[in-house]
Design a protein around this motif. Sequence first.
Motif, PDB file in Angstrom:
ATOM      1  N   ALA A   1     -15.537  -0.735  -3.105  1.00 41.96           N
ATOM      2  CA  ALA A   1     -16.289   0.100  -2.165  1.00 41.96           C
ATOM      3  C   ALA A   1     -15.452   1.236  -1.585  1.00 41.96           C
ATOM      4  O   ALA A   1     -15.944   2.359  -1.426  1.00 41.96           O
ATOM      5  CB  ALA A   1     -16.842  -0.765  -1.028  1.00 41.96           C
ATOM      6  N   ASN A   2     -14.189   0.968  -1.271  1.00 38.92           N
ATOM      7  CA  ASN A   2     -13.364   1.946  -0.557  1.00 38.92           C
ATOM      8  C   ASN A   2     -12.295   2.620  -1.409  1.00 38.92           C
ATOM      9  O   ASN A   2     -11.660   3.562  -0.966  1.00 38.92           O
ATOM     10  CB  ASN A   2     -12.676   1.276   0.640  1.00 38.92           C
ATOM     11  N   GLY A   3     -12.099   2.099  -2.602  1.00 36.71           N
ATOM     12  CA  GLY A   3     -11.084   2.665  -3.474  1.00 36.71           C
ATOM     13  C   GLY A   3      -9.736   2.004  -3.268  1.00 36.71           C
ATOM     14  O   GLY A   3      -9.502   1.285  -2.301  1.00 36.71           O
ATOM     15  N   ARG A   4      -8.862   2.245  -4.217  1.00 37.92           N
ATOM     16  CA  ARG A   4      -7.517   1.679  -4.176  1.00 37.92           C
ATOM     17  C   ARG A   4      -6.593   2.548  -3.346  1.00 37.92           C
ATOM     18  O   ARG A   4      -6.826   3.734  -3.170  1.00 37.92           O
ATOM     19  CB  ARG A   4      -6.909   1.627  -5.578  1.00 37.92           C
ATOM     20  N   PHE A   5      -5.489   1.955  -2.901  1.00 33.57           N
ATOM     21  CA  PHE A   5      -4.369   2.694  -2.330  1.00 33.57           C
ATOM     22  C   PHE A   5      -3.357   2.789  -3.464  1.00 33.57           C
ATOM     23  O   PHE A   5      -2.755   1.792  -3.862  1.00 33.57           O
ATOM     24  CB  PHE A   5      -3.779   1.932  -1.134  1.00 33.57           C
ATOM     25  N   VAL A   6      -3.184   3.970  -4.032  1.00 40.89           N
ATOM     26  CA  VAL A   6      -2.346   4.141  -5.222  1.00 40.89           C
ATOM     27  C   VAL A   6      -1.089   4.910  -4.846  1.00 40.89           C
ATOM     28  O   VAL A   6      -1.149   6.048  -4.381  1.00 40.89           O
ATOM     29  CB  VAL A   6      -3.113   4.882  -6.342  1.00 40.89           C
ATOM     30  N   VAL A   7       0.040   4.273  -5.068  1.00 40.97           N
ATOM     31  CA  VAL A   7       1.341   4.883  -4.787  1.00 40.97           C
ATOM     32  C   VAL A   7       1.780   5.669  -6.016  1.00 40.97           C
ATOM     33  O   VAL A   7       1.764   5.146  -7.132  1.00 40.97           O
ATOM     34  CB  VAL A   7       2.384   3.807  -4.422  1.00 40.97           C
ATOM     35  N   ALA A   8       2.168   6.914  -5.813  1.00 38.03           N
ATOM     36  CA  ALA A   8       2.543   7.784  -6.926  1.00 38.03           C
ATOM     37  C   ALA A   8       4.044   7.940  -7.082  1.00 38.03           C
ATOM     38  O   ALA A   8       4.543   8.114  -8.189  1.00 38.03           O
ATOM     39  CB  ALA A   8       1.907   9.166  -6.746  1.00 38.03           C
ATOM     40  N   ARG A   9       4.785   7.877  -5.968  1.00 39.72           N
ATOM     41  CA  ARG A   9       6.241   8.038  -6.068  1.00 39.72           C
ATOM     42  C   ARG A   9       6.902   7.512  -4.809  1.00 39.72           C
ATOM     43  O   ARG A   9       6.240   7.278  -3.797  1.00 39.72           O
ATOM     44  CB  ARG A   9       6.631   9.491  -6.303  1.00 39.72           C
ATOM     45  N   GLY A  10       8.208   7.335  -4.905  1.00 44.25           N
ATOM     46  CA  GLY A  10       8.975   6.884  -3.763  1.00 44.25           C
ATOM     47  C   GLY A  10      10.339   7.537  -3.748  1.00 44.25           C
ATOM     48  O   GLY A  10      10.872   7.929  -4.785  1.00 44.25           O
ATOM     49  N   GLU A  11      10.898   7.652  -2.557  1.00 46.16           N
ATOM     50  CA  GLU A  11      12.237   8.214  -2.382  1.00 46.16           C
ATOM     51  C   GLU A  11      12.849   7.535  -1.158  1.00 46.16           C
ATOM     52  O   GLU A  11      12.334   7.676  -0.048  1.00 46.16           O
ATOM     53  CB  GLU A  11      12.159   9.719  -2.172  1.00 46.16           C
ATOM     54  N   GLY A  12      13.921   6.789  -1.389  1.00 41.43           N
ATOM     55  CA  GLY A  12      14.539   6.061  -0.283  1.00 41.43           C
ATOM     56  C   GLY A  12      13.568   5.050   0.297  1.00 41.43           C
ATOM     57  O   GLY A  12      13.049   4.200  -0.404  1.00 41.43           O
ATOM     58  N   THR A  13      13.298   5.178   1.592  1.00 44.00           N
ATOM     59  CA  THR A  13      12.387   4.248   2.275  1.00 44.00           C
ATOM     60  C   THR A  13      10.963   4.793   2.376  1.00 44.00           C
ATOM     61  O   THR A  13      10.119   4.194   3.019  1.00 44.00           O
ATOM     62  CB  THR A  13      12.889   3.947   3.697  1.00 44.00           C
ATOM     63  N   ARG A  14      10.688   5.905   1.741  1.00 48.54           N
ATOM     64  CA  ARG A  14       9.374   6.557   1.823  1.00 48.54           C
ATOM     65  C   ARG A  14       8.616   6.453   0.506  1.00 48.54           C
ATOM     66  O   ARG A  14       9.217   6.452  -0.569  1.00 48.54           O
ATOM     67  CB  ARG A  14       9.526   8.039   2.184  1.00 48.54           C
TER      68      ARG A  14
ATOM     69  N   LEU B   1      -8.258  -3.330 -13.052  1.00 47.36           N
ATOM     70  CA  LEU B   1      -7.080  -3.945 -12.453  1.00 47.36           C
ATOM     71  C   LEU B   1      -7.514  -4.879 -11.343  1.00 47.36           C
ATOM     72  O   LEU B   1      -8.168  -4.472 -10.382  1.00 47.36           O
ATOM     73  CB  LEU B   1      -6.141  -2.871 -11.894  1.00 47.36           C
ATOM     74  N   TRP B   2      -7.153  -6.151 -11.472  1.00 48.68           N
ATOM     75  CA  TRP B   2      -7.452  -7.127 -10.431  1.00 48.68           C
ATOM     76  C   TRP B   2      -6.289  -7.134  -9.452  1.00 48.68           C
ATOM     77  O   TRP B   2      -5.155  -7.402  -9.829  1.00 48.68           O
ATOM     78  CB  TRP B   2      -7.642  -8.516 -11.038  1.00 48.68           C
ATOM     79  N   HIS B   3      -6.550  -6.815  -8.206  1.00 50.85           N
ATOM     80  CA  HIS B   3      -5.522  -6.743  -7.178  1.00 50.85           C
ATOM     81  C   HIS B   3      -5.337  -8.120  -6.547  1.00 50.85           C
ATOM     82  O   HIS B   3      -6.250  -8.632  -5.901  1.00 50.85           O
ATOM     83  CB  HIS B   3      -5.913  -5.730  -6.095  1.00 50.85           C
ATOM     84  N   GLY B   4      -4.186  -8.718  -6.743  1.00 52.40           N
ATOM     85  CA  GLY B   4      -3.924 -10.042  -6.188  1.00 52.40           C
ATOM     86  C   GLY B   4      -4.055 -10.053  -4.672  1.00 52.40           C
ATOM     87  O   GLY B   4      -3.598  -9.126  -4.001  1.00 52.40           O
ATOM     88  N   PHE B   5      -4.716 -11.037  -4.152  1.00 44.51           N
ATOM     89  CA  PHE B   5      -4.902 -11.252  -2.715  1.00 44.51           C
ATOM     90  C   PHE B   5      -5.741 -10.163  -2.054  1.00 44.51           C
ATOM     91  O   PHE B   5      -5.688 -10.000  -0.841  1.00 44.51           O
ATOM     92  CB  PHE B   5      -3.558 -11.392  -1.986  1.00 44.51           C
ATOM     93  N   ALA B   6      -6.491  -9.394  -2.821  1.00 45.42           N
ATOM     94  CA  ALA B   6      -7.334  -8.336  -2.248  1.00 45.42           C
ATOM     95  C   ALA B   6      -8.795  -8.755  -2.275  1.00 45.42           C
ATOM     96  O   ALA B   6      -9.227  -9.533  -3.118  1.00 45.42           O
ATOM     97  CB  ALA B   6      -7.171  -7.035  -3.035  1.00 45.42           C
ATOM     98  N   ASP B   7      -9.544  -8.227  -1.341  1.00 48.34           N
ATOM     99  CA  ASP B   7     -10.997  -8.354  -1.347  1.00 48.34           C
ATOM    100  C   ASP B   7     -11.492  -7.310  -2.342  1.00 48.34           C
ATOM    101  O   ASP B   7     -11.579  -6.124  -2.025  1.00 48.34           O
ATOM    102  CB  ASP B   7     -11.540  -8.090   0.057  1.00 48.34           C
ATOM    103  N   MET B   8     -11.789  -7.738  -3.566  1.00 43.46           N
ATOM    104  CA  MET B   8     -12.144  -6.781  -4.614  1.00 43.46           C
ATOM    105  C   MET B   8     -13.414  -6.003  -4.293  1.00 43.46           C
ATOM    106  O   MET B   8     -13.555  -4.859  -4.703  1.00 43.46           O
ATOM    107  CB  MET B   8     -12.262  -7.487  -5.968  1.00 43.46           C
ATOM    108  N   GLY B   9     -14.324  -6.598  -3.525  1.00 37.75           N
ATOM    109  CA  GLY B   9     -15.510  -5.856  -3.092  1.00 37.75           C
ATOM    110  C   GLY B   9     -15.122  -4.658  -2.245  1.00 37.75           C
ATOM    111  O   GLY B   9     -15.663  -3.561  -2.399  1.00 37.75           O
ATOM    112  N   SER B  10     -14.148  -4.850  -1.374  1.00 35.72           N
ATOM    113  CA  SER B  10     -13.650  -3.759  -0.537  1.00 35.72           C
ATOM    114  C   SER B  10     -12.910  -2.719  -1.368  1.00 35.72           C
ATOM    115  O   SER B  10     -13.043  -1.510  -1.133  1.00 35.72           O
ATOM    116  CB  SER B  10     -12.723  -4.321   0.546  1.00 35.72           C
ATOM    117  N   VAL B  11     -12.127  -3.177  -2.356  1.00 40.06           N
ATOM    118  CA  VAL B  11     -11.420  -2.243  -3.232  1.00 40.06           C
ATOM    119  C   VAL B  11     -12.418  -1.374  -3.985  1.00 40.06           C
ATOM    120  O   VAL B  11     -12.258  -0.154  -4.077  1.00 40.06           O
ATOM    121  CB  VAL B  11     -10.480  -2.984  -4.211  1.00 40.06           C
TER     122      VAL B  11
END
Length: 96
Positions: A17-30, A5-15
């Motif tokens: 090296a450090n891993g992705r931030f993966v959102v699993a679910r949402g509820e309201g504003t959280r 997965l190519w992350h738009g506007f991301a430093d892919m080297g950092s992704v």
Amino acid sequence: MVDSLWHGFADMGSVVANGRFVVARGEGTRIWDTNGNEYLDATAGLWFTNVGHGRTEVAQAVADQLTKVAHYSGFGDTTADITVELADRLGDIAPV
């Protein structure tokens, strides 16, 4: 780590090296990541989740519409009935 997965506007080297931030679910504003950490979704899913996550009434309205017609272009003189309905409602709220 192989990252297909190519992350738009991301430093892919950092992704990589450090891993992705993966959102699993949402509820309201959280939102919650895959590790169970909770966050305020201050960017509203980057501006398009302005009614909040997990809204069953919105999901049902989308599902109802998708059973009729998912989308039809307004190119030229064509349109979908739901598009005309929305335009009329918006015109009533904010007439030009």
